[in-house]
Design a protein around this motif. Structure first.
Motif, PDB file in Angstrom:
ATOM      1  N   THR A   1      -0.183   8.318  -0.277  1.00 23.07           N
ATOM      2  CA  THR A   1       0.083   9.447  -1.153  1.00 23.07           C
ATOM      3  C   THR A   1      -0.284  10.782  -0.534  1.00 23.07           C
ATOM      4  O   THR A   1       0.118  11.817  -1.030  1.00 23.07           O
TER       5      THR A   1
ATOM      6  N   ALA B   1      -4.267   6.783  -0.544  1.00 23.51           N
ATOM      7  CA  ALA B   1      -3.270   5.751  -0.828  1.00 23.51           C
ATOM      8  C   ALA B   1      -3.746   4.936  -2.017  1.00 23.51           C
ATOM      9  O   ALA B   1      -4.870   5.088  -2.491  1.00 23.51           O
ATOM     10  N   TYR B   2      -2.858   4.068  -2.502  1.00 26.88           N
ATOM     11  CA  TYR B   2      -3.250   3.129  -3.552  1.00 26.88           C
ATOM     12  C   TYR B   2      -2.567   1.794  -3.310  1.00 26.88           C
ATOM     13  O   TYR B   2      -1.539   1.725  -2.652  1.00 26.88           O
ATOM     14  N   PHE B   3      -3.196   0.742  -3.829  1.00 23.65           N
ATOM     15  CA  PHE B   3      -2.659  -0.605  -3.703  1.00 23.65           C
ATOM     16  C   PHE B   3      -1.779  -0.919  -4.904  1.00 23.65           C
ATOM     17  O   PHE B   3      -2.104  -0.577  -6.027  1.00 23.65           O
ATOM     18  N   SER B   4      -0.670  -1.568  -4.663  1.00 24.05           N
ATOM     19  CA  SER B   4       0.234  -2.000  -5.724  1.00 24.05           C
ATOM     20  C   SER B   4       0.295  -3.525  -5.660  1.00 24.05           C
ATOM     21  O   SER B   4       0.754  -4.087  -4.670  1.00 24.05           O
TER      22      SER B   4
ATOM     23  N   ILE C   1       0.871  -1.167   0.000  1.00 22.66           N
ATOM     24  CA  ILE C   1       0.000   0.000   0.000  1.00 22.66           C
ATOM     25  C   ILE C   1       0.909   1.218   0.000  1.00 22.66           C
ATOM     26  O   ILE C   1       1.814   1.331   0.829  1.00 22.66           O
ATOM     27  N   HIS C   2       0.695   2.126  -0.951  1.00 20.41           N
ATOM     28  CA  HIS C   2       1.503   3.336  -1.058  1.00 20.41           C
ATOM     29  C   HIS C   2       0.682   4.525  -0.576  1.00 20.41           C
ATOM     30  O   HIS C   2      -0.337   4.861  -1.184  1.00 20.41           O
TER      31      HIS C   2
ATOM     32  N   GLU D   1      -7.232  11.567  -2.681  1.00 22.29           N
ATOM     33  CA  GLU D   1      -6.555  10.269  -2.639  1.00 22.29           C
ATOM     34  C   GLU D   1      -5.756  10.158  -1.349  1.00 22.29           C
ATOM     35  O   GLU D   1      -5.028  11.078  -0.980  1.00 22.29           O
TER      36      GLU D   1
END
Length: 60
Positions: free
Chosen positions: A7, A20-23, A4-5, A18
């Motif tokens: 941001t 965070a986002y999943f990688s 999880i990044h 936003e």
């Protein structure tokens, strides 16, 4: 590697921003007949491979 990044730099967040986002990564198991496939010399253990990147070729 799955992760999880984060941001968002602040402590408060507004609706719709936003956070965070999943990688997601993936694993592929490639089954080949012995002697029919030549692995690329650029391929190394632990190296990340991008979609569409050549990993070898079929021997004739």
């Amino acid at each position: 590697m799955n992760s999880i990044h984060l941001t968002h730099p602040g402590e408060t967040i507004q609706q719709g921003e936003e956070l965070a986002y999943f990688s997601f990564g993936s694993t592929v198991i490639l089954l080949i007949e012995n002697g029919n496939f030549q692995i690329s010399s650029a391929l190394r253990e632990g190296k990340e491979i991008k979609y569409g990147e050549k990993i070898g070729c079929i021997s004739q």
